[in-house]
Enzyme design. Sequence first.
Site, mmCIF file in Angstrom:
data_model
loop_
_atom_site.group_PDB
_atom_site.id
_atom_site.type_symbol
_atom_site.label_atom_id
_atom_site.label_comp_id
_atom_site.label_asym_id
_atom_site.label_seq_id
_atom_site.Cartn_x
_atom_site.Cartn_y
_atom_site.Cartn_z
ATOM 1 C CG LEU A 155 11.124 27.413 -22.659
ATOM 2 C CD1 LEU A 155 10.541 28.326 -21.581
ATOM 3 C CD2 LEU A 155 11.661 26.145 -21.999
ATOM 4 C CB ALA A 156 8.946 27.179 -29.299
ATOM 5 C CD GLN A 174 -0.003 21.032 -30.193
ATOM 6 O OE1 GLN A 174 -0.465 21.603 -29.184
ATOM 7 N NE2 GLN A 174 -0.089 19.741 -30.351
ATOM 8 C CB SER A 176 7.389 16.269 -21.765
ATOM 9 O OG SER A 176 6.178 15.779 -21.234
ATOM 10 C CD GLU A 223 1.880 12.971 -21.715
ATOM 11 O OE1 GLU A 223 1.570 12.273 -22.685
ATOM 12 O OE2 GLU A 223 1.285 12.926 -20.628
ATOM 13 C CE1 TYR A 233 4.411 18.443 -26.062
ATOM 14 C CE2 TYR A 233 4.220 16.578 -24.550
ATOM 15 C CZ TYR A 233 4.636 17.875 -24.815
ATOM 16 O OH TYR A 233 5.278 18.598 -23.833
HETATM 17 P P1 NAP Z 1 2.622 26.637 -23.580
HETATM 18 O O1 NAP Z 1 2.025 27.521 -22.525
HETATM 19 O O2 NAP Z 1 1.727 25.878 -24.480
HETATM 20 O O3 NAP Z 1 3.593 27.568 -24.467
HETATM 21 C C1 NAP Z 1 4.108 27.114 -25.690
HETATM 22 C C2 NAP Z 1 4.909 28.235 -26.316
HETATM 23 O O4 NAP Z 1 5.432 27.779 -27.579
HETATM 24 C C3 NAP Z 1 4.074 29.496 -26.647
HETATM 25 O O5 NAP Z 1 4.882 30.626 -26.453
HETATM 26 C C4 NAP Z 1 3.780 29.319 -28.127
HETATM 27 O O6 NAP Z 1 3.535 30.529 -28.812
HETATM 28 C C5 NAP Z 1 5.114 28.719 -28.595
HETATM 29 N N1 NAP Z 1 5.016 28.074 -29.891
HETATM 30 C C6 NAP Z 1 4.141 27.122 -30.294
HETATM 31 N N2 NAP Z 1 4.379 26.779 -31.574
HETATM 32 C C7 NAP Z 1 5.411 27.554 -32.004
HETATM 33 C C8 NAP Z 1 6.120 27.686 -33.221
HETATM 34 N N3 NAP Z 1 5.772 26.976 -34.301
HETATM 35 N N4 NAP Z 1 7.143 28.563 -33.290
HETATM 36 C C9 NAP Z 1 7.481 29.315 -32.222
HETATM 37 N N5 NAP Z 1 6.846 29.251 -31.034
HETATM 38 C C10 NAP Z 1 5.823 28.373 -30.931
HETATM 39 O O7 NAP Z 1 3.619 25.581 -22.914
HETATM 40 P P2 NAP Z 1 4.310 25.588 -21.464
HETATM 41 O O8 NAP Z 1 3.409 24.897 -20.522
HETATM 42 O O9 NAP Z 1 4.832 26.929 -21.159
HETATM 43 O O10 NAP Z 1 5.529 24.588 -21.721
HETATM 44 C C11 NAP Z 1 6.789 25.062 -22.194
HETATM 45 C C12 NAP Z 1 7.556 23.904 -22.802
HETATM 46 O O11 NAP Z 1 7.747 22.883 -21.835
HETATM 47 C C13 NAP Z 1 6.860 23.223 -23.980
HETATM 48 O O12 NAP Z 1 7.870 22.786 -24.863
HETATM 49 C C14 NAP Z 1 6.176 22.031 -23.348
HETATM 50 O O13 NAP Z 1 5.989 21.010 -24.307
HETATM 51 C C15 NAP Z 1 7.183 21.655 -22.288
HETATM 52 N N6 NAP Z 1 6.671 20.994 -21.102
HETATM 53 C C16 NAP Z 1 5.647 21.554 -20.401
HETATM 54 C C17 NAP Z 1 5.206 20.939 -19.241
HETATM 55 C C18 NAP Z 1 4.079 21.520 -18.414
HETATM 56 O O14 NAP Z 1 3.537 20.798 -17.566
HETATM 57 N N7 NAP Z 1 3.750 22.793 -18.571
HETATM 58 C C19 NAP Z 1 5.828 19.753 -18.790
HETATM 59 C C20 NAP Z 1 6.882 19.229 -19.528
HETATM 60 C C21 NAP Z 1 7.314 19.865 -20.669
HETATM 61 P P3 NAP Z 1 2.044 31.163 -28.970
HETATM 62 O O15 NAP Z 1 1.791 31.891 -27.676
HETATM 63 O O16 NAP Z 1 2.186 32.039 -30.138
HETATM 64 O O17 NAP Z 1 1.108 30.008 -29.163
HETATM 65 N N1 GDD Z 2 -6.747 18.786 -21.327
HETATM 66 C C1 GDD Z 2 -7.723 18.020 -20.769
HETATM 67 N N2 GDD Z 2 -9.029 18.415 -20.908
HETATM 68 N N3 GDD Z 2 -7.365 16.906 -20.107
HETATM 69 C C2 GDD Z 2 -8.355 16.179 -19.530
HETATM 70 C C3 GDD Z 2 -9.705 16.533 -19.623
HETATM 71 C C4 GDD Z 2 -10.054 17.694 -20.357
HETATM 72 O O1 GDD Z 2 -11.215 18.071 -20.492
HETATM 73 N N4 GDD Z 2 -10.444 15.622 -18.937
HETATM 74 C C5 GDD Z 2 -9.576 14.738 -18.444
HETATM 75 N N5 GDD Z 2 -8.315 15.055 -18.804
HETATM 76 C C6 GDD Z 2 -7.105 14.261 -18.496
HETATM 77 C C7 GDD Z 2 -6.263 13.930 -19.722
HETATM 78 O O2 GDD Z 2 -6.832 12.838 -20.442
HETATM 79 C C8 GDD Z 2 -4.929 13.616 -19.062
HETATM 80 O O3 GDD Z 2 -4.902 12.273 -18.660
HETATM 81 C C9 GDD Z 2 -4.901 14.512 -17.841
HETATM 82 O O4 GDD Z 2 -6.234 15.020 -17.668
HETATM 83 C C10 GDD Z 2 -3.941 15.705 -17.957
HETATM 84 O O5 GDD Z 2 -4.207 16.366 -19.191
HETATM 85 P P1 GDD Z 2 -3.552 17.791 -19.546
HETATM 86 O O6 GDD Z 2 -3.835 18.765 -18.477
HETATM 87 O O7 GDD Z 2 -3.965 18.124 -20.927
HETATM 88 O O8 GDD Z 2 -1.985 17.516 -19.451
HETATM 89 P P2 GDD Z 2 -1.059 16.347 -20.029
HETATM 90 O O9 GDD Z 2 -0.587 15.548 -18.837
HETATM 91 O O10 GDD Z 2 -1.709 15.606 -21.113
HETATM 92 O O11 GDD Z 2 0.147 17.155 -20.679
HETATM 93 C C11 GDD Z 2 0.763 18.241 -19.977
HETATM 94 O O12 GDD Z 2 1.827 17.777 -19.192
HETATM 95 C C12 GDD Z 2 2.917 17.196 -19.927
HETATM 96 C C13 GDD Z 2 3.959 16.742 -18.902
HETATM 97 O O13 GDD Z 2 3.640 15.465 -18.445
HETATM 98 C C14 GDD Z 2 1.220 19.258 -21.048
HETATM 99 O O14 GDD Z 2 1.666 20.440 -20.399
HETATM 100 C C15 GDD Z 2 2.380 18.709 -21.858
HETATM 101 O O15 GDD Z 2 2.902 19.730 -22.715
HETATM 102 C C16 GDD Z 2 3.478 18.257 -20.876
HETATM 103 O O16 GDD Z 2 4.581 17.733 -21.568
#
Ligand code: NAP
Ligand code: GDD
Length: 328
Positions: free
Chosen positions: A85-86, A88, A130, A132, A154
């Site tokens: 899950l790690a 950026q 993702s 994305e 990303y």
């Molecule tokens: P998050 O809250 O941003 O957590 C990211 C985790 O990765 C944190 O524990 C962070 O550690 C760690 N990390 C970042 N850089 C690292 C490195 N260089 N080495 C080791 N650990 C590192 O993300 P999340 O929302 O839980 O998402 C989990 C995973 O699912 C990610 O891979 C994300 O891209 C993917 N994903 C998320 C979503 C979503 O909507 N949430 C959707 C699709 C996919 P620190 O706490 O130290 O920063």
């Molecule tokens: N972050 C952010 N901040 N987004 C904004 C803002 C703002 O102030 N204003 C508008 N947005 C719009 C972004 O341009 C984007 O279109 C949408 O809100 C969602 O942005 P985020 O919440 O940053 O999420 P994301 O969809 O770009 O990415 C998240 O979801 C992905 C899965 O589809 C992240 O969790 C990714 O790690 C994950 O893969």
Amino acid sequence: MKKALITGITGQDGSYLAEFLIQKGYQVHGIVRRNSTLFRSRIDHLHTVDESETSSFLLHYGDSSDGTNIARLIHQIRPDEIYNLAAQSHVRISFDMPIYTVDVDALGTLRLLEILRSIDWPTKFYQASSSEMYGQTTVATQNEETPFHPRSPYACAKVYSHYQTVNYRDSYDMFACSGILFNHESPRRGENFVTRKITKAVAEIKKGLRDTVVLGNLDARRDWGYAPEYIEAMWMMLQQEKPDDYVIATGEAHSVREFLAEAFGCVGLNWEDHVTFDEKFLRPVDVDMLCGDASKAKAKLGWEPRTKFKQLVQLMVDADMAALEQGQ
Ligand code: NAP
Ligand code: GDD
């Protein structure tokens, strides 16, 4: 006792997954980065005084950019399941830090897969892919067959990791799954993702602590689900007889504008009175619309989303209001 290793355990998903696996009786090992403070708000409640080999929760220092350290940990722990899950994980920030993002989100996965290729015990691997990856898609609802068109460093890194996961599964008969998860949110969501940024602002505006929230693109549409349900799907994928890839989504898309209306509505306010625009929150290119089709996950894993859009917004606003009342 089964052992699970989670990279990214301090993140939103890692923290929910750790709780879930401990409840299932796993010994959970997490990789944490060295920071100048020991404050890890999402997992602090999981700490026990027991740091012995039989503890249910153990943390290890590591970083996805350091393959030798990860290899040593894997050989020491000998996990049955690895959840990668790690990352950026912030899309806009990936435009500012493309090389770092690719090192962690793409090469970090390859480093893990290379280590797993050489170990002498069976391990199951989950890759956090993702929605994305679909990027500028022209398909109305995206499933496992929909072509990718990534629109950020990303997303490009996640596409690379997805294909390497599939490639290692095919080439070396590894139990490796790619979960293509659409946006999932919770009160533990990072404060610079749009949903949490909005719900935190709503609570602070309602309490009179501020008057506005500054945002970028309000027209983007996302398929927003509830994170604790999504991490269950990760585990389910690794319990199947055969490894495979699955879309996890609600099948409902809403715009940022709709999220705003719903969130401000929860506290009886009109969002248009409190939202301003700053182009610094725009991306060089954005993803206009994501909406997932999780029928394969329903048919094969028995997974279905339970929390709907309105409930999700309400629970996030409630949690931010409660946190303010408790002085957090
Ligand atoms: P998050 O809250 O941003 O957590 C990211 C985790 O990765 C944190 O524990 C962070 O550690 C760690 N990390 C970042 N850089 C690292 C490195 N260089 N080495 C080791 N650990 C590192 O993300 P999340 O929302 O839980 O998402 C989990 C995973 O699912 C990610 O891979 C994300 O891209 C993917 N994903 C998320 C979503 C979503 O909507 N949430 C959707 C699709 C996919 P620190 O706490 O130290 O920063
Ligand atoms: N972050 C952010 N901040 N987004 C904004 C803002 C703002 O102030 N204003 C508008 N947005 C719009 C972004 O341009 C984007 O279109 C949408 O809100 C969602 O942005 P985020 O919440 O940053 O999420 P994301 O969809 O770009 O990415 C998240 O979801 C992905 C899965 O589809 C992240 O969790 C990714 O790690 C994950 O893969």
